[in-house]
Each structure stands twice: as structure tokens, then as C-alpha cells.
Design a protein around this motif. Structure first.
Motif: not given
Length: 909
Positions: A426-429, A432-444
Motif C-alpha cells: 500500500a501507498i499512504l500519503l 489536505g489542510t490540515p494534512p490527513r493520511l489517505v490510502a492512494r493505492a492498495e494491493r492484496g
């Protein structure tokens, strides 16, 4: 055995040829060694005639890898890097090469990237050609008759092949035939006794071949050459037969071989390469493959002793994944087949470590049986770098497939999993403002885990976001795993969590997982960090593209605001355009209040986004009243983040509209208050720094717009007043001339109007009509300077009086030429008495030398004068006047103007 191995090793490597290139930072060839033509078939000086990129000669399938290799060299100046790839030669054949590169761009002596290309493809061809040359050397055959008791060394020569004798000895065959001592006189003094002894020994031992190698003074070359004689004596015929041939090259080779054997003997024991020699103990049993020689590096690299290596079949030391391929190629080579001579495979050390070998093999003879000589370089580090570069290139290519951040990360994760052979990831980025963690891509199976948008509790992701690289041998049982995620993790998985960096800034985390017993090695962790850096850089590029697009959008908005301000003097449209651009920002409502200095109040001038109908909105605010009035009074921005606590001057209105946050900006220009811009949101104020800056710019633009419009309106009012005053002044001068000259009343008005109609019929530009009108009004202003006795004389004027009268255009010019406002208008007063044929005054201008405005006015002036009553005559009928005008075309008047005038009169009639 060792000597045989060394001979084989020499055959494998001594004929290697290297190509040398020098490239610039873009990969353009700046130098190519001359042997490029011989090895690859290309012109080594081609780069001097056109721009050649080294990557264009790389096999298409290796192009991405070669690009990544070049980037690696650029990132590591002064470091030597090794790569393997394929090239295409000039004949379209694929050439496997080994490349060493070093970035010497910063070296002032080089200023380039030095590339060394090693190709063994043509070594066998070179050896075959050399062998053919050696075998084809010509020799001289001769015979000597040895009489009883005669010294064989000086017995007379009875035969010698003429051509070969000349070529080998440099002397005609007749010379030794005539003088038995001639031959030994030319033998080097140091070798003479040795050759004499060989001849005598051949006679003493009939039937045995005797060989002598010596130096001989060549007759044509004038220097000693190495010759070799093969001698045999037949006692029955008493003939000593010999074969002499040039062994200069052979002697040199033997000397070199002796030196090389000593060198290779040392090299085999000190070389950083693994050197092995093996053969089958039983030609029919592949399992009998045993080592017969291994150098010190082989023992060091594998960790085994020579006895341990010789005790087991050689295949058992090869990695299971590569074992069958290596075995098949080795047996095929022993049979005389031609499998690949160079390839890479893995071996297992005594400690169980996996090492990569770049292996080259050759078939040699050992003890009369075929054997295989193998040379292997430990390229584990290079191979790991190669795999890292391949991973980097693979992920980079995947990231370029889309500019959409979501799709970019999806492609990037898919390539990452393939490059690192991971099953889930997975790639988490941060976004936003304020920043929050978003899952941009996931596999498996990772996609099933609910991700926490904030990281209040410890976790692998939280550690990665702090910059740590975390390896977990058992994800399920790892105490660092977030408890909410643990139920979703299958049994038997190792994992890796590492930061995604953009420069030094952590922008997210990369998660990877492998099934047991797989655990990421340190090299794979390094590879994952390189990939994560590529992902981070892609995130940064996408962010910069987004910011650039927003910046362009903002600049375009400001340009449109400028155009709106310039396009209209009406404040309403300009404020509407400003509101349009304000709503490019995440605002819910906005309003412009204009300051009324007399009332000391702010009046609502434009608004957008309110639910309340326009008539019910607060229309006026006093200075200091509410947040808007406070901003106007203090001249500073008023920021309110919670209107429920500070509702301002109209709390009920604020509550009904659901407004939560407000910003009130005073509109100031040159120290003067012009108004206030109020902006509201129905949610917490969350504008980014970039949006805040744009809003501040729009505030300044709004103030400038209001100030510019007010200044422009004031200027236009002043201009209109000034132009009216000018017009009244000009008409005053015209009336004064009419009264003094006793002109018919209204002459100036009529001739001016007729002149303008005629000018429009001729297509005179509208912007020139004002000057023409002013010129018509002032056409006779110069008559003010003519004395009354001449101007008002009832009878004919004398010649002297006429000359004075003709000066009135000059007086007009001298009087008015210093007034810029009338510069263009002066064409009429100064030139309306000029004639088309050049007989007019005051300058005698002719044809097109006369300004167009004066030519137009002249026709209108004469026509009005002829059709108006004067004290000295009655008005002419229109038909007579038009006939006169027509008759004077080409004499007094411009024919084209006359034609247009007659057409105009006909249309108006």
C-alpha cells in the motif's frame, strides 16, 4: 594441471578488446576509440559529423535500463559503475557487452563520462585469423652433402628453394651454394656454436630430428631475424636435409608466453576473480563432475576448502534455482557444443549466503580429456545495484503513465510489487489542510485493513512517517502493529514499512508484505528505499503541477480582472468580475461595501452566495460597526474564525445564513479608504497559504480597481469640460472672423458640416474627423491679422493688397502651430487655398502634396461660398455651382474628391 589451467585461462582472456567512449551529461558521444569500426562496424568519427546518443545503439529492450544506468553515473561523480546490456552493431547483430563507466564530468582533464565496453564476441574470430597467419608462414628447404671426415657444419650446400631462401634469408639461394661458410658468417655470433652443434648432432644421430633456433642477419632487412631449422640426416645418401623458417613472431610469442605464464600464475592466485577447472571423472556420468583446480578467491568466496569443493559434484554449489541451467550448459560445452560462454548465476556459500557470479567458460584440454575452465567475478553488489536500477526504472516508467495522482500511485504500486516480488502492499500519503493520511493505492490483503486518518496510536506506519525503516519478520505477532489492523493480517507474513520522501520531507509511507519464509534482505530494503524515493518525487512533481495549474488559473483570473476594469467605466461589471474570481477560492459568500465619505458609512455595492434575498441584506454600515466597519475604521484585516461567538453587527442574519468564519479586508489606495471586502465560509476557514495569498492579491486588485475607476471618471469629466471650453473658444474665433469679414451668417457651421459629410463619404477614419472639424472651424482665422482697409475694402484689391490677403493662411499657421491640440487641424487653415495644379498659395503645393483634409475642405468651402449671398453678389444656383466644381476638377480641386462630392450631392438631393 595448473599450467594447463593457466593456458586455458590465457586463451579465454588475452585477446579481449575494449572500446572506449566519452559521453557528455546528456549521453551524447564526444569521443569513440578507433577500434569501434573493427568491433561494431560503426564509423568511430561519426560523432564529429552529427549528434549521436550512446543510448540509440542500445538494444530496445535494454533502453530503460541503460537510461537508469546513465542517471546512476550522473548521481555518483567519480565512482566506477559496472553494467551488463546488449548493443546492436552496424550489421544489426546483437552484441552482449560488459560496461564499466565512470563520471569524470568534474575532472577538467576529461569533462565527460568515460565508458569502457568489453566485447568477447569476436575473440574466437581473432584467434582463428592469427592461427591461420602462423600456420601459413613460408619456409626454405635445403640439402647439404656431407663427405666422409668432413665437418657437417661447413659441408657444401647442394640445394635451396630459391623463392623461400630469398624471403627467409634475404639472400639469393646461390650465395650459400657458392660459399659453404657464407651461411654461418651471417648467424649471430652468440648463436653460431649452437647451430653448428645442432648440425653435427644431426649427422651423428641419423634419423633423429634436430631443431635449432637462432638469429640470422637478413640480407634485405639489414637486421637479425629469428630463424628455426629442422634437421635430419640420411646416412645412405649422406644428405643433411633442413627446413628453415622465420620464427620471429613465434619467438616473441614464446617470450610473451613465458612472461604471461608467470603473470597468469600470479594472477590466478591473486586475481579477484574466482577461477575453476573441472571435468568429468567418468565421461558417461554427469554426477562425476569434479573440480581439478580452484584458486584462492574461489575458496575465499565460497568458504569451502579445496578438499570440500572436490568432494562433491560441482553442481551442488549452484543455487537450486539456477542449478539445472548451469549443469546443462557445462555438459554441452564438454561435448563440444556452443552454449552461451557468459552468463550470470547464483551460488550458495558454506554459510548459506547467496552470491551472484558473472561467469565465463571455455572448453580446454587437460590430460588429453576435455575440461571446462570457468572464470567468475563476484558481482553480487553490481547485480543488486542492477536490480535496484531495474526496479527504479520500472517504477519510474509506471509513474509516467498518468498525471492523475490516484492513477499514478496505482501504477507505481503495481510496478513496486513486481520489482520487489512482494505479494501485498500500500501507498499512504499525507494530503489536505490540515494534512490527513489517505490510502492512494492498495494491493492484496492490505486493502482490507481500515486505515486510521490520524496516527494517535503507535504503529508501523507512524514509525515510517517519522523517518524510520521498519522490517517486521512476523507482522501478525509484531507488537508495533496497530491493534485495529491485526485481525486483518494473515498468518505467516513478513513486512516492511518505510517513509516516502520528497527531498527531506516525508509525504507518506510505503507498506510491503511477503509470505514466509521470505524476509526482505538488506539489499532489498535499500531497493525499496530507492523505489519509495521515486514515489515521493512523483508525488512532489504532481503537487508542483497542481500548484502551477492553480497559479496559472489565479494569474488568468487577475488578467481578466484587469481587462474588466479597462473595458468598462461602470463599477458594477468590474465588481461582478471580482466576485467571479473570488469564488475560484473555497468561499461560500462575499460582499463589497463602498465607502461614502459624506455619510461616513459603508454601502453594500455587490454580493454573492447569501441565502437571504437581496432587498433584506444589510445595506449600510457605519464606520466601526461590526467586523466590516471595524476593518474600515482601523485599516487592517479583521479575522473571525467562530462567528457564533463573535457574530458582529447583525447576529440574527449571521445565524440564519449559517456563517461560521469571516475575513474583512479594507480596500485602501494611496492612503484613502475606498471600501471593504467581506468573505465568509459556512465551515472552518481552511484556505491554503497559496489561496490566502491569492485572496490578498484580489483585495489589492479590488482597491486598485476602485481607485482607478474613480480617477478615470474624474479625468474624463475634466477632459469633457476642457474639450467643451476648447470648442467654445474655436467657435468664438470663427464668429469673430465672420463678423469682421462680413461673412454670411452660418457659413462656418455649414461648411464644417458639409466637410465632415464629404470626409465620411471618402472613408476618412473616424479618429481623424475631430481634427478635420476643428480645422474647418478655424479655416479663415488668419484673417484676423489682415488690416481692415484691405479686408473690408469694397472694391477690387491691388496687387500689393492681394499679396497681403494671401498671407492669412501663414498667419494662421504662425499663430496656432505652437498649440499641440491643434497641430493636425492646422492642415486646413494652412493649405485650403492650395490648388491641385500647383497654382495656389501660400506654398504652391501640387496634387497629393496637399493634405487630404485641405483638399476635402476646399471643395466644400467653394461650394458654400458660391451658393450663399454675399454683399458683392447673389448666390449661385446649385446646378451652376456644381457645374463649376465639376469644371475645376484637376485644376483647382482633387478629381477624386470632386467625384465623391458630386455623388454626395446627388444622394442628398
Amino acid at each position: 594441471m595448473v599450467k594447463g589451467a593457466l593456458v586455458g585461462f590465457q586463451a579465454l582472456v588475452e585477446n579481449a578488446r575494449d572500446l572506449v567512449y566519452v559521453l557528455d551529461a546528456e549521453g551524447v558521444i564526444r569521443y569513440a576509440s578507433p577500434n569501434v569500426r573493427q568491433v561494431l562496424g560503426y564509423d568511430p568519427e561519426g560523432y564529429t559529423r552529427e549528434t549521436l546518443y550512446a543510448l540509440d545503439f542500445v538494444h530496445p529492450e535494454d533502453r530503460a535500463y541503460a537510461e537508469a544506468a546513465l542517471e546512476d553515473l550522473l548521481r555518483h561523480p567519480g565512482k566506477t559503475r559496472e553494467f551488463r546490456l546488449r548493443l546492436l552493431d552496424a550489421w544489426g547483430r546483437v552484441r552482449a557487452v560488459r560496461v564499466w563507466g565512470r563520471n569524470l564530468l568534474e575532472d577538467p582533464a576529461v569533462r565527460g563520462i568515460v565508458i569502457n565496453v568489453h566485447d568477447e564476441t569476436e575473440l574466437e574470430e581473432e584467434r582463428a585469423r592469427l592461427k591461420g597467419v602462423l600456420e601459413a608462414l613460408p619456409g626454405a628447404v635445403y640439402q647439404v652433402r656431407v663427405e666422409e671426415g668432413q665437418d657437417p657444419a661447413y659441408a657444401p650446400l647442394v640445394y635451396a628453394t630459391p623463392r623461400q631462401a630469398w624471403e627467409v634469408l634475404g639472400h639469393p639461394a646461390e650465395a650459400p651454394l657458392e660459399d659453404p661458410a657464407f651461411f654461418f658468417a651471417k648467424v649471430h655470433p652468440e648463436d653460431r656454436a649452437k647451430v653448428e652443434e645442432a648440425v653435427r648432432r644431426a649427422v651423428a644421430h641419423p634419423g633423429e630430428v634436430q631443431i635449432a633456433t637462432y638469429r640470422f642477419l637478413h640480407g634485405q632487412k639489414g637486421a637479425y631475424v629469428w630463424l628455426r631449422d629442422t634437421l635430419i640426416y640420411d646416412p645412405e645418401t649422406r644428405l643433411l636435409t633442413g627446413y628453415t623458417y622465420d620464427v620471429n613472431q613465434e619467438v616473441a610469442w614464446e617470450r610473451t608466453l613465458r612472461e604471461s605464464e608467470a603473470l597468469f600464475r600470479t594472477l590466478a592466485e591473486t586475481a579477484p576473480a574466482l577461477i575453476l577447472l573441472w571435468q568429468l571423472e567418468d565421461p558417461e556420468d554427469p554426477a562425476s563432475a569434479r573440480l581439478t583446480f580452484a584458486n584462492r578467491e574461489a575458496l575465499r568466496l565460497t568458504g569451502y576448502s579445496l578438499e570440500e569443493l572436490q568432494a562433491r559434484p560441482i553442481w551442488e554449489f549452484v543455487h537450486p534455482a539456477d542449478r539445472e541451467a548451469v549443469r546443462a550448459r557445462g555438459l554441452a560445452r564438454l561435448k563440444g557444443e556452443a552454449p552461451p560462454t557468459r552468463y550470470a548465476f547464483r551460488i550458495l556459500t558454506k554459510e548459506g549466503e547467496v552470491r551472484w557470479l558473472d561467469y565465463s567458460a571455455a572448453r580446454v584440454e587437460l590430460g588429453g580429456r576435455p575440461a571446462v575452465l570457468g572464470v567468475g567475478l563476484d558481482v553480487t553488489e553490481a547485480k543488486e545495484r542492477e536490480r535496484t536500477l531495474e526496479a527504479f526504472a520500472r517504477v519510474s516508467v509506471a509513474l509516467r503513465q498518468s498525471e492523475d495522482p490516484q492513477e499514478m500511485m496505482e501504477h507505481g504500486l503495481q510496478a513496486t510489487l513486481a520489482a520487489l516480488e512482494a505479494e501485498a502492499g500500500a501507498i499512504l500519503l499525507y494530503e489536505g489542510t490540515p494534512p490527513r493520511l489517505v490510502a492512494r493505492a492498495e494491493r492484496g490483503w492490505i486493502r482490507e485493513i481500515p486505515h486510521a486518518p490520524t496516527l494517535k496510536e503507535p504503529s508501523l506506519v507512524a514509525l515510517a512517517l517519522k523517518g524510520e525503516v521498519v522490517v517486521s519478520p512476523d507482522l501478525k505477532g509484531d507488537p508495533r502493529v496497530r491493534e485495529a489492523a491485526r485481525p486483518y493480517i494473515p498468518e505467516g507474513y513478513s513486512g516492511l514499512a518505510l517513509p516516502v520522501l520528497a527531498g527531506r520531507e516525508t509525504v507518506g509511507a510505503l507498506l510491503l508484505a511477503w509470505p514466509h519464509p521470505r524476509l526482505p534482505t538488506p539489499k532489498e530494503v535499500e531497493r525499496a528505499q530507492v523505489v519509495a524515493e521515486a514515489l515521493g518525487n512523483a508525488v512532489r512533481r504532481a503537487s508542483l503541477r497542481h500548484k502551477l495549474a492553480r497559479r496559472v488559473e489565479h494569474l488568468e483570473a487577475l488578467r481578466q480582472v484587469d481587462q474588466a476594469i479597462l473595458a468598462s467605466l461602470d463599477l458594477g461589471p468590474s465588481l461582478e468580475v471580482l466576485l467571479d474570481k473570488l469564488f475560484l477560492l473555497p468561499l461560500d459568500t462575499a460582499a463589497f461595501f463602498l465607502y461614502e465619505p459624506r455619510e461616513k458609512a459603508l454601502r453594500l455595492a455587490a454580493h454573492r452566495g447569501f441565502h437571504t434575498p437581496s432587498p433584506s441584506l444589510p445595506r449600510s454600515l457605519l464606520l466601526g460597526q461590526g467586523h466590516v466597519g471595524q476593518a474600515a475604521l482601523t485599516g487592517e484585516k479583521v479575522a473571525v474564525d467562530d462567528l457564533s461567538r463573535e457574530p458582529g453587527s447583525h447576529p440574527e442574519f449571521t445565524r440564519e445564513e449559517g456563517l461560521l468564519a469571516e475575513r474583512a479586508y479594507p480596500l485602501l489606495a494611496r492612503g484613502r479608504l475606498l471600501g471593504v471586502l467581506a468573505a465568509f465560509t459556512r465551515r472552518p476557514w481552511d484556505l491554503t497559504e497559496e489561496d490566502e495569498a491569492f485572496l490578498e492579491t484580489l483585495v489589492g486588485q479590488s482597491a486598485l480597481a476602485l481607485d482607478s475607476l474613480k480617477v478615470l471618471q474624474d479625468l474624463q469629466k475634466s477632459q469633457r469640460e476642457l474639450e467643451a471650453a476648447y470648442e467654445l473658444t474655436l467657435w468664438g474665433w470663427a464668429k469673430a472672423v465672420e463678423l469682421r469679414d462680413q461673412e454670411t451668417a452660418g457659413h462656418t457651421e455649414r461648411v464644417t458640416a458639409l466637410t465632415l459629410r464629404l470626409a465620411e463619404a471618402l472613408g476618412v477614419p473616424e479618429e481623424d474627423l475631430d481634427d478635420l472639424r476643428r480645422g474647418a472651424i478655424l479655416h479663415d482665422v488668419g484673417k484676423i491679422a489682415i488690416p481692415d482697409r484691405i479686408l473690408l475694402k469694397p472694391g477690387p484689391l491691388t496687387e500689393e493688397e492681394c499679396a497681403v490677403m494671401k498671407l492669412h493662411p501663414v498667419y494662421a499657421y504662425e499663430w496656432l502651430s505652437g498649440i499641440p491640440f491643434l497641430k493636425k487641424a492646422l492642415e486646413v487653415p494652412y493649405a485650403h487655398h492650395e490648388r491641385w495644379d500647383g497654382s495656389g498659395y501660400p506654398r504652391g503645393l501640387k496634387g497629393l502634396e496637399i493634405p487630404l483634409s485641405a483638399r476635402i475642405f476646399a471643395v466644400a468651402d467653394v461650394y458654400d461660398a458660391l451658393t450663399s449671398d454675399r454683399p458683392y453678389r447673389k448666390a449661385w444656383p446649385k446646378e451652376k455651382a456644381l457645374a463649376y466644381i465639376r469644371e475645376e476638377a484637376g485644376k483647382q480641386f482633387d478629381p477624386e474628391v470632386v467625384e465623391a462630392f458630386l455623388k454626395l450631392m446627388a444622394e442628398e438631393a
